[in-house]
Design an enzyme around this catalytic site. Structure first.
Site, PDB file in Angstrom:
ATOM      1  CD  GLU A  77      27.918  63.976  63.563  1.00 25.12           C
ATOM      2  OE1 GLU A  77      27.494  63.405  64.628  1.00 25.12           O
ATOM      3  OE2 GLU A  77      28.545  65.101  63.461  1.00 25.12           O
TER       4      GLU A  77
ATOM      5  CB  THR B  39      24.562  66.894  61.208  1.00 26.80           C
ATOM      6  OG1 THR B  39      24.934  67.390  59.801  1.00 26.80           O
ATOM      7  CG2 THR B  39      26.027  66.138  61.795  1.00 26.80           C
TER       8      THR B  39
ATOM      9  CG  HIS C 240      22.205  64.942  64.200  1.00 31.07           C
ATOM     10  ND1 HIS C 240      23.257  65.396  64.712  1.00 31.07           N
ATOM     11  CD2 HIS C 240      22.270  63.599  64.622  1.00 31.07           C
ATOM     12  CE1 HIS C 240      24.311  64.529  65.088  1.00 31.07           C
ATOM     13  NE2 HIS C 240      23.631  63.137  64.745  1.00 31.07           N
TER      14      HIS C 240
ATOM     15  CE  LYS D   4      20.802  67.129  76.758  1.00 33.44           C
ATOM     16  NZ  LYS D   4      21.628  67.930  75.706  1.00 33.44           N
TER      17      LYS D   4
ATOM     18  CD  GLN E  25      31.707  68.904  70.957  1.00 32.40           C
ATOM     19  OE1 GLN E  25      32.000  67.928  70.239  1.00 32.40           O
ATOM     20  NE2 GLN E  25      31.017  70.216  70.916  1.00 32.40           N
TER      21      GLN E  25
ATOM     22  CD  GLN F 123      38.625  71.891  59.168  1.00 27.87           C
ATOM     23  OE1 GLN F 123      38.310  70.740  59.625  1.00 27.87           O
ATOM     24  NE2 GLN F 123      37.981  72.322  57.995  1.00 27.87           N
TER      25      GLN F 123
HETATM   26  P1  FAD Z   1      21.395  72.009  75.627  1.00 26.38           P
HETATM   27  O1  FAD Z   1      21.056  70.658  76.508  1.00 26.38           O
HETATM   28  O2  FAD Z   1      19.895  72.897  75.798  1.00 26.38           O
HETATM   29  O3  FAD Z   1      22.367  72.703  76.639  1.00 26.38           O
HETATM   30  C1  FAD Z   1      22.794  74.007  75.973  1.00 26.38           C
HETATM   31  C2  FAD Z   1      23.322  74.855  77.266  1.00 26.38           C
HETATM   32  O4  FAD Z   1      22.083  75.316  77.825  1.00 26.38           O
HETATM   33  C3  FAD Z   1      24.450  74.295  77.974  1.00 26.38           C
HETATM   34  O5  FAD Z   1      25.234  75.264  78.352  1.00 26.38           O
HETATM   35  C4  FAD Z   1      23.579  73.807  79.263  1.00 26.38           C
HETATM   36  O6  FAD Z   1      24.104  73.879  80.455  1.00 26.38           O
HETATM   37  C5  FAD Z   1      22.390  74.959  79.307  1.00 26.38           C
HETATM   38  N1  FAD Z   1      21.190  74.619  79.910  1.00 26.38           N
HETATM   39  C6  FAD Z   1      20.338  73.407  79.791  1.00 26.38           C
HETATM   40  N2  FAD Z   1      19.240  73.410  80.359  1.00 26.38           N
HETATM   41  C7  FAD Z   1      19.307  74.535  81.120  1.00 26.38           C
HETATM   42  C8  FAD Z   1      18.341  75.189  81.985  1.00 26.38           C
HETATM   43  N3  FAD Z   1      17.319  74.688  82.463  1.00 26.38           N
HETATM   44  N4  FAD Z   1      18.871  76.568  82.825  1.00 26.38           N
HETATM   45  C9  FAD Z   1      19.995  77.115  82.421  1.00 26.38           C
HETATM   46  N5  FAD Z   1      20.845  76.424  81.320  1.00 26.38           N
HETATM   47  C10 FAD Z   1      20.484  75.196  80.624  1.00 26.38           C
HETATM   48  N6  FAD Z   1      24.277  71.364  66.043  1.00 26.38           N
HETATM   49  C11 FAD Z   1      23.592  71.580  65.058  1.00 26.38           C
HETATM   50  O7  FAD Z   1      23.403  72.859  64.709  1.00 26.38           O
HETATM   51  N7  FAD Z   1      23.316  70.429  64.445  1.00 26.38           N
HETATM   52  C12 FAD Z   1      23.743  69.300  64.632  1.00 26.38           C
HETATM   53  O8  FAD Z   1      23.194  68.373  63.826  1.00 26.38           O
HETATM   54  C13 FAD Z   1      24.623  68.943  65.945  1.00 26.38           C
HETATM   55  N8  FAD Z   1      24.704  67.859  66.375  1.00 26.38           N
HETATM   56  C14 FAD Z   1      25.667  67.635  67.367  1.00 26.38           C
HETATM   57  C15 FAD Z   1      25.813  66.265  67.825  1.00 26.38           C
HETATM   58  C16 FAD Z   1      26.555  66.178  69.089  1.00 26.38           C
HETATM   59  C17 FAD Z   1      26.787  64.742  69.581  1.00 26.38           C
HETATM   60  C18 FAD Z   1      27.181  66.968  70.044  1.00 26.38           C
HETATM   61  C19 FAD Z   1      27.739  67.102  71.251  1.00 26.38           C
HETATM   62  C20 FAD Z   1      26.835  68.390  69.608  1.00 26.38           C
HETATM   63  C21 FAD Z   1      26.163  68.679  68.320  1.00 26.38           C
HETATM   64  N9  FAD Z   1      25.574  69.733  67.898  1.00 26.38           N
HETATM   65  C22 FAD Z   1      24.845  70.210  66.609  1.00 26.38           C
HETATM   66  C23 FAD Z   1      25.867  71.031  68.593  1.00 26.38           C
HETATM   67  C24 FAD Z   1      24.925  71.638  69.704  1.00 26.38           C
HETATM   68  O9  FAD Z   1      23.862  72.043  68.763  1.00 26.38           O
HETATM   69  C25 FAD Z   1      25.473  72.681  70.247  1.00 26.38           C
HETATM   70  O10 FAD Z   1      26.635  72.304  71.183  1.00 26.38           O
HETATM   71  C26 FAD Z   1      24.565  73.597  71.168  1.00 26.38           C
HETATM   72  O11 FAD Z   1      25.159  74.745  71.712  1.00 26.38           O
HETATM   73  C27 FAD Z   1      24.082  73.055  72.540  1.00 26.38           C
HETATM   74  O12 FAD Z   1      22.884  71.814  71.999  1.00 26.38           O
HETATM   75  P2  FAD Z   1      22.435  70.974  73.152  1.00 26.38           P
HETATM   76  O13 FAD Z   1      21.513  70.212  72.540  1.00 26.38           O
HETATM   77  O14 FAD Z   1      23.682  70.451  73.862  1.00 26.38           O
HETATM   78  O15 FAD Z   1      21.803  71.917  74.287  1.00 26.38           O
END
Ligand code: FAD
Length: 303
Positions: free
Chosen positions: A17, A59, A88, A180, A191, A227
């Site tokens: 990444e 990212t 991403h 999802k 993660q 960190q």
């Molecule tokens: P979601 O899948 O929407 O989940 C977020 C939260 O909402 C979770 O707690 C979930 O349980 C909850 N949720 C989902 N659906 C519902 C529903 N229907 N009702 C109630 N609650 C719900 N961030 C960046 O800004 N840029 C990046 O490039 C980036 N890359 C990443 C790559 C990886 C592999 C990972 C693991 C994380 C990355 N992140 C990045 C961080 C990520 O954006 C954050 O962790 C963010 O807080 C959650 O994103 P998500 O897509 O998992 O969200």
């Protein structure tokens, strides 16, 4: 090439990444500064691509304007270096129109792999386009009215073996994840975790919840002792005692911590491969030396 095709066989794969440069504010930085930042990142890409990963992910800034255009440009450059790219895309601050533009830009640049993310909401910025969760973005990416042939995209999503920090219970987080995936995901990337048992238990729970897509294991080689405690606290990642001892002993010495962090990550990866996990994604944090050392350590296993 689609990620799902790259990981279709039983052959172990390692991917890396990188993050693109933030697009500097024009009032603060000139065009030359922006070009220099892009040139530095491209040099990192060249070196990381030379280590021959299965793919490189790029990212995307949560506040779309910061790195959005740079994500597409760097992902295109990754592919020009002969390695498939995974771009991403975050939605929390985006409008539907902006997402449509990003998808068109990815398509024009030949990028077919997209990691669909909600993103962390930057302080002071309000949701703009009604995207509450990453599942909303997945549905939008699969919407035929936005781009022709959306089913040809290979879409991934994020998942959290130790539960997403905003969700109180892992069972609820997994139920949201299932929603999802059912919206149209082809694979997941986890993660970071430092105890492989966390991954194995999580995978078993995903399978029994009916989540059947491939789950790439996210591994972070820790090279900065200071960190890591902060990152783990924010992300809800636990530090096993064996790992904590390494950080306590070597965390203040960057050279020793690089050796120890790469060795720990290598051991984790080999244990995953040995136990039937074929696809590992390494958070290389724009450090080609980490990518190169990991690939050298795995030379006889990943070729
Ligand atoms: P979601 O899948 O929407 O989940 C977020 C939260 O909402 C979770 O707690 C979930 O349980 C909850 N949720 C989902 N659906 C519902 C529903 N229907 N009702 C109630 N609650 C719900 N961030 C960046 O800004 N840029 C990046 O490039 C980036 N890359 C990443 C790559 C990886 C592999 C990972 C693991 C994380 C990355 N992140 C990045 C961080 C990520 O954006 C954050 O962790 C963010 O807080 C959650 O994103 P998500 O897509 O998992 O969200």
């Amino acid at each position: 090439m689609k990620i799902t095709d790259l990981i279709a066989s039983d052959k172990p794969t390692v991917s890396f990444e990188i993050f693109p440069p933030k697009r500097p504010e024009p009032s603060l930085f000139g065009e030359a500064e922006a070009e220099a930042a892009m040139a530095r990142t491209k040099e990192v890409v060249r070196k990381i691509a030379a280590a021959k990963p299965a793919f490189v992910s790029v990212t995307y800034g949560a506040a779309g304007g910061t790195t959005g255009a740079n994500t597409a440009a760097i992902a295109e450059f990754v592919q020009a270096c002969g390695v498939p790219a995974l771009a991403h895309l975050t939605c929390i601050t985006s409008s539907r129109e902006r997402i449509a533009d990003e998808l068109k830009s990815f398509r024009e640049k030949g990028i077919e792999n997209i990691l669909c993310l909600r993103g962390d909401r930057p302080q002071g910025i309000r949701d703009q386009g009604g995207f509450k969760h990453a599942a909303d973005l997945v549905r939008t990416c699969r919407d035929c009215s936005l781009i022709p042939d959306p089913s040809s995209l290979c879409l991934g999503g994020a998942c959290y073996p130790e539960c997403h920090p905003e969700c109180a219970h892992l069972a609820d987080d997994i139920a949201h994840l299932k929603e999802k995936v059912d919206a149209g995901l082809d694979f997941l990337t986890t993660q970071m975790f430092f105890d492989n048992n966390v991954y194995f238990h999580y995978l078993a729970r995903l399978r029994s919840a009916g989540v059947t897509v491939p789950v790439l294991a996210g591994i972070m080689p820790v090279t900065n002792g200071k960190q890591i405690a902060r990152i783990c606290k924010l992300s809800g990642t636990s530090l096993p005692p064996r790992f904590r001892a390494i950080v306590d002993r070597f965390g203040e010495d960057p050279v020793a911590m690089l050796d120890a962090g790469v060795a720990y990550a290598t051991e984790q990866i080999i244990d995953l491969f040995a136990n039937g996990v074929n696809n590992v994604h390494v958070y290389t944090m724009n450090r080609p030396e980490i990518a190169i050392r990991i690939m050298l350590n795995l030379h006889g296993i990943v070729s």
